[in-house]
Design an enzyme around this catalytic site. Sequence first.
Site, PDB file in Angstrom:
ATOM      1  N   CYS A 188      -3.901   2.898  -4.348  1.00  0.00           N
ATOM      2  CA  CYS A 188      -4.605   3.671  -3.508  1.00  0.00           C
ATOM      3  C   CYS A 188      -4.993   4.920  -4.084  1.00  0.00           C
ATOM      4  CB  CYS A 188      -4.382   3.609  -2.373  1.00  0.00           C
ATOM      5  SG  CYS A 188      -5.540   4.509  -1.015  1.00  0.00           S
ATOM      6  N   HIS A 213      -7.740   0.269  -4.217  1.00  0.00           N
ATOM      7  CA  HIS A 213      -8.584   1.237  -3.200  1.00  0.00           C
ATOM      8  C   HIS A 213      -9.135   2.509  -4.002  1.00  0.00           C
ATOM      9  CE1 HIS A 213      -6.656  -0.295   0.708  1.00  0.00           C
ATOM     10  NE2 HIS A 213      -7.059  -1.509  -0.039  1.00  0.00           N
ATOM     11  N   HIS A 265       0.904  -0.932  -0.021  1.00  0.00           N
ATOM     12  CA  HIS A 265       0.088   0.165   0.269  1.00  0.00           C
ATOM     13  C   HIS A 265       0.938   1.377  -0.010  1.00  0.00           C
ATOM     14  CE1 HIS A 265      -2.971   2.918   1.324  1.00  0.00           C
ATOM     15  NE2 HIS A 265      -3.919   2.032   1.089  1.00  0.00           N
TER      16      HIS A 265
END
Length: 193
Positions: free
Chosen positions: A82, A109, A44
């Site tokens: 993300c 995301h 991430h």
Amino acid sequence: MARIKELFAMYKEVDEEKLFANLKYFLERIMPTCEKYDIKMAIHPDDPAWPVFGLPRIVTNKEKLLRLIQLVDSPCNGVTLCSGSLGSNPENDIPDIIRVLKGRIHFAHVRNLRYNAPGNFEEAAHLSSDGSLDMFKIMKALYDIGFDGPIRPDHGRAIWGEISMPGYGLYDRALGANYLNGLWESIDKMSRP
């Protein structure tokens, strides 16, 4: 506060190069098992995409993401795209990042945010008009690279009297999922002859 100062002192000699070296060490050791069992790792991005409390961040932009996947060049070494974390820096072109990471995005995301000032942003509802990111372009880029992994709305406001953890309102995330599904269906239908 004394413990926090102690922890910061422990990291005073750690810079971006040391973080990349540690990450490479970790990835080199796990990739054989990941490849054997087809496990897709998806780091991430740092959130926000800049140093915090003087501590370096290394997963913040296109160049660093490309460096990350080249540390150990394996299809199992990938990222979580993300849009909010990367989008916290308005200089990051999210659709461009998606395109250069083709085949290495294992999870997405997708969320929107609103820029208030340099270094100042807040979560926003998923619609493009509610924030500063173009959600259509982000979803179109994912579609264009043939992304077929999991996508989820990220973060949500507490609306309609809901009591929830800040940033994790269920109702708003459900609305976000519907919005993203609608964008995907529209893009898919527009892309067919």
